[in-house]
Scaffold this motif. Structure first.
Motif, mmCIF file in Angstrom:
data_model
loop_
_atom_site.group_PDB
_atom_site.id
_atom_site.type_symbol
_atom_site.label_atom_id
_atom_site.label_comp_id
_atom_site.label_asym_id
_atom_site.label_seq_id
_atom_site.Cartn_x
_atom_site.Cartn_y
_atom_site.Cartn_z
ATOM 1 N N PHE A 177 0.802 -1.226 0.000
ATOM 2 C CA PHE A 177 0.000 0.000 0.000
ATOM 3 C C PHE A 177 0.836 1.279 0.000
ATOM 4 C CE2 PHE A 177 -2.349 -3.162 2.666
ATOM 5 C CZ PHE A 177 -3.263 -3.528 1.687
ATOM 6 N N THR A 178 2.010 1.243 -0.615
ATOM 7 C CA THR A 178 2.805 2.470 -0.598
ATOM 8 C C THR A 178 2.199 3.530 -1.491
ATOM 9 O OG1 THR A 178 4.206 1.389 -2.207
ATOM 10 C CG2 THR A 178 5.059 1.545 0.032
ATOM 11 N N GLU A 179 1.461 3.095 -2.515
ATOM 12 C CA GLU A 179 0.838 4.083 -3.385
ATOM 13 C C GLU A 179 -0.560 4.385 -2.883
ATOM 14 O OE1 GLU A 179 1.203 2.635 -7.434
ATOM 15 O OE2 GLU A 179 3.239 2.070 -6.850
ATOM 16 N N PRO A 180 -0.841 5.670 -2.641
ATOM 17 C CA PRO A 180 -2.128 6.030 -2.039
ATOM 18 C C PRO A 180 -3.316 5.685 -2.923
ATOM 19 C CG PRO A 180 -0.888 7.997 -2.698
ATOM 20 C CD PRO A 180 0.024 6.829 -2.879
ATOM 21 N N ALA A 181 -3.044 5.510 -4.235
ATOM 22 C CA ALA A 181 -4.147 5.242 -5.165
ATOM 23 C C ALA A 181 -4.856 3.934 -4.818
ATOM 24 C CB ALA A 181 -3.626 5.179 -6.595
ATOM 25 N N ARG A 182 -4.093 3.001 -4.224
ATOM 26 C CA ARG A 182 -4.703 1.699 -3.972
ATOM 27 C C ARG A 182 -5.561 1.740 -2.701
ATOM 28 N NH1 ARG A 182 -0.690 -3.030 -4.651
ATOM 29 N NH2 ARG A 182 -0.600 -2.141 -6.725
ATOM 30 N N GLU A 183 -6.830 1.632 -2.889
ATOM 31 C CA GLU A 183 -7.754 1.744 -1.761
ATOM 32 C C GLU A 183 -7.907 0.407 -1.060
ATOM 33 O OE1 GLU A 183 -9.602 4.272 -0.305
ATOM 34 O OE2 GLU A 183 -8.176 5.500 -1.435
ATOM 35 N N ARG A 184 -8.043 0.480 0.217
ATOM 36 C CA ARG A 184 -8.341 -0.735 0.960
ATOM 37 C C ARG A 184 -9.794 -0.703 1.355
ATOM 38 N NH1 ARG A 184 -3.235 -0.265 4.877
ATOM 39 N NH2 ARG A 184 -3.088 1.762 3.914
ATOM 40 N N ALA A 185 -10.516 -1.703 0.922
ATOM 41 C CA ALA A 185 -11.965 -1.668 1.099
ATOM 42 C C ALA A 185 -12.389 -2.446 2.341
ATOM 43 C CB ALA A 185 -12.640 -2.256 -0.138
ATOM 44 N N GLY A 186 -13.565 -2.133 2.818
ATOM 45 C CA GLY A 186 -14.201 -2.941 3.852
ATOM 46 C C GLY A 186 -13.676 -2.687 5.252
ATOM 47 N N VAL A 187 -14.218 -3.480 6.178
ATOM 48 C CA VAL A 187 -13.854 -3.342 7.586
ATOM 49 C C VAL A 187 -12.369 -3.596 7.783
ATOM 50 C CG1 VAL A 187 -14.400 -4.123 9.914
ATOM 51 C CG2 VAL A 187 -16.141 -4.227 8.148
ATOM 52 N N VAL A 188 -11.879 -4.633 7.089
ATOM 53 C CA VAL A 188 -10.476 -4.991 7.238
ATOM 54 C C VAL A 188 -9.590 -3.837 6.772
ATOM 55 C CG1 VAL A 188 -8.675 -6.575 6.467
ATOM 56 C CG2 VAL A 188 -10.924 -7.453 7.042
ATOM 57 N N GLY A 189 -9.977 -3.209 5.651
ATOM 58 C CA GLY A 189 -9.198 -2.096 5.117
ATOM 59 C C GLY A 189 -9.132 -0.927 6.083
ATOM 60 N N VAL A 190 -10.276 -0.576 6.655
ATOM 61 C CA VAL A 190 -10.317 0.528 7.618
ATOM 62 C C VAL A 190 -9.459 0.209 8.832
ATOM 63 C CG1 VAL A 190 -11.817 1.804 9.193
ATOM 64 C CG2 VAL A 190 -12.572 1.344 6.855
ATOM 65 N N ALA A 191 -9.597 -1.021 9.327
ATOM 66 C CA ALA A 191 -8.819 -1.432 10.493
ATOM 67 C C ALA A 191 -7.327 -1.374 10.196
ATOM 68 C CB ALA A 191 -9.219 -2.841 10.912
ATOM 69 N N GLN A 192 -6.954 -1.813 8.975
ATOM 70 C CA GLN A 192 -5.530 -1.806 8.615
ATOM 71 C C GLN A 192 -4.979 -0.389 8.551
ATOM 72 O OE1 GLN A 192 -5.344 -4.130 5.030
ATOM 73 N NE2 GLN A 192 -4.542 -5.908 6.112
ATOM 74 N N GLN A 193 -5.814 0.544 8.012
ATOM 75 C CA GLN A 193 -5.354 1.928 7.927
ATOM 76 C C GLN A 193 -5.150 2.529 9.306
ATOM 77 O OE1 GLN A 193 -8.105 3.798 5.304
ATOM 78 N NE2 GLN A 193 -6.855 3.338 3.515
ATOM 79 N N LEU A 194 -6.106 2.244 10.186
ATOM 80 C CA LEU A 194 -6.015 2.737 11.559
ATOM 81 C C LEU A 194 -4.756 2.175 12.222
ATOM 82 C CD1 LEU A 194 -7.578 4.362 13.713
ATOM 83 C CD2 LEU A 194 -8.562 2.208 14.478
ATOM 84 N N LEU A 195 -4.561 0.882 12.035
ATOM 85 C CA LEU A 195 -3.392 0.212 12.598
ATOM 86 C C LEU A 195 -2.107 0.824 12.059
ATOM 87 C CD1 LEU A 195 -2.229 -2.095 14.253
ATOM 88 C CD2 LEU A 195 -2.630 -3.620 12.336
ATOM 89 N N ALA A 196 -2.100 1.105 10.752
ATOM 90 C CA ALA A 196 -0.912 1.690 10.133
ATOM 91 C C ALA A 196 -0.599 3.049 10.751
ATOM 92 C CB ALA A 196 -1.124 1.835 8.626
ATOM 93 N N ARG A 197 -1.635 3.860 10.983
ATOM 94 C CA ARG A 197 -1.412 5.183 11.586
ATOM 95 C C ARG A 197 -0.841 5.045 12.981
ATOM 96 N NH1 ARG A 197 -6.314 7.767 9.332
ATOM 97 N NH2 ARG A 197 -5.675 8.210 7.187
ATOM 98 N N CYS A 198 -1.474 4.169 13.798
ATOM 99 C CA CYS A 198 -1.020 3.994 15.184
ATOM 100 C C CYS A 198 0.426 3.520 15.220
ATOM 101 C CB CYS A 198 -1.895 2.980 15.919
ATOM 102 S SG CYS A 198 -3.565 3.546 16.209
ATOM 103 N N LEU A 199 0.732 2.523 14.383
ATOM 104 C CA LEU A 199 2.086 1.968 14.388
ATOM 105 C C LEU A 199 3.095 3.012 13.930
ATOM 106 C CD1 LEU A 199 1.734 -1.681 13.036
ATOM 107 C CD2 LEU A 199 2.448 -0.972 15.309
#
Lengths: 236, 126
Positions: free
Chosen positions: A117-139
């Motif tokens: 996911f280094t390129e912002p264009a690639r969207e992560r969909a669904g609950v898992v995607g949102v959780a992963q983004q949140l996790l990425a920010r926290c980490l």
């Protein structure tokens, strides 16, 4: 002179494992392959002997972190000092292995993490995607470096990382916890972009229930891991 | 002065003490973990003699809580030990295969088709 070993932890990957191994063989002839079967119940075990790879097998399912730790220790004893880890489901491309190994060969990283996911264009969909983004920010905030793909299972480890993780690789839900461990123990981590195919076969292990349990574990790890002592052998 | 509640609680804590000792005698409970319970039943005995029943209840809840936590620690430790053991057995099994394969390579004609030769390392060490 480095000796790279590819470690593939596998649980019920009979449908895709042969293709993954063949793909890896075709693109990297210098790479030895070790499959760690985490107590598969689907015939993965009977496949192992026919693949002409090094392999080991757990009698029970213990967990991917444990499988990986055992693989690292076996590899270390055999004299391999560089390890590439990839999934047995075919989502990682053998062609990216060279890019993962490069920072280690240039000695500017102990650990290289392949990020989808280094390129912002690639969207992560669904609950898992949102959780992963949140996790990425926290980490990212905790580690002090950008972490774009906290659950990536495509890594390369240099000699120092192999030595430390062969003993201390976190088990359970290992990837985010490993990221915290690496920064706590002052290993140099580099992210490189990789492509990921959809899984060839099988299902992701992240159902909503598992996701909630994993989130709780990771939240706890975020608090606890930075408070732990550095493991012996870690620099500084 | 001993009232009826005290008789019940005294009997209960003495019974617990005897039960723990009997379990240790039969080796159903190892000494390591029995000490926790012996201390608890002795404490129970003392509290039931000297304090009103409500203190006993609070003490009992505390004991059960601490005991449960101790067992979680023990279970966690055993989980880690089991993980290590499984890792080591898998490594040993793999190394056994390596050794067998190394032994069977010199006379390849004899070993051909045997399981050990199938799992020979894919490439020899550089």
């Amino acid at each position: 002179m480095t000796r790279p070993l590819a470690v593939i932890p596998a649980f019920n990957e009979a449908a895709s494992l042969a293709a993954v191994v063949a793909d890896l063989r075709a693109s990297r002839t210098d790479l030895d392959i070790l499959v760690v079967d985490d107590g598969s119940t689907d015939g993965t075990a009977s496949l192992l002997d026919r693949l002409d790879v090094r392999w080991m097998r757990f009698p029970e399912r213990v967990g991917i972190g444990t499988a990986m730790r055992a693989g690292l220790r076996y590899g270390e004893r055999l004299g391999y000092d560089v390890v590439v880890r990839l999934d047995g489901d075919g989502q990682h491309r053998a062609g990216d292995v060279a890019r993962l190994l490069q920072p280690i060969e240039e000695r500017r990283a102990d650990v290289v993490l392949g990020s989808r996911f280094t390129e912002p264009a690639r969207e992560r969909a669904g609950v898992v995607g949102v959780a992963q983004q949140l996790l990425a920010r926290c980490l990212s905030a905790l580690v002090g470096h950008p972490v774009t793909d906290p659950t990536s299972g495509f890594w390369a480890l240099g000699p120092r990382a192999v030595r430390l993780l062969a003993e201390h690789l976190p088990t359970g839900y290992p990837e985010p916890e490993m990221r915290l461990f690496l920064s706590r123990n002052a290993l140099r981590v580099v992210e490189v972009p990789v492509d990921a195919w959809p899984r060839l076969q099988g299902r992701t292990s992240l159902t909503p229930r598992h996701l909630a349990a994993a989130a709780a574990r990771v939240a706890l790890a975020m608090i606890v891991v930075p408070l732990r002592d550095r493991v012996s052998g870690a620099r500084r | 002065m001993i009232d009826r509640i005290q008789i019940v609680t005294l009997t209960g804590s003495v019974a617990l003490l005897l039960l723990v000792l009997e379990l240790v005698r039969r080796r159903k409970l190892t000494e390591e973990y029995s000490l926790l319970w012996i201390l608890a039943s002795l404490g129970l005995l003392g509290v039931s003699l000297a304090y009103p029943p409500i203190v006993l209840v609070v003490f009992l809840i505390g004991v059960v809580f601490i005991a449960a936590l101790c067992f979680s620690v023990i279970v966690s430790r055993q989980r880690q030990q089991i993980e290590r053991l499984i890792e080591e057995t898998a490594i040993l099994a793999a190394e056994m295969r390596d050794v067998r394969a190394a032994h069977s390579t010199p006379d390849a004609g004899v070993s051909e088709g045997q399981p050990a030769s199938r799992s020979a390392p894919n490439r020899p060490a550089k």
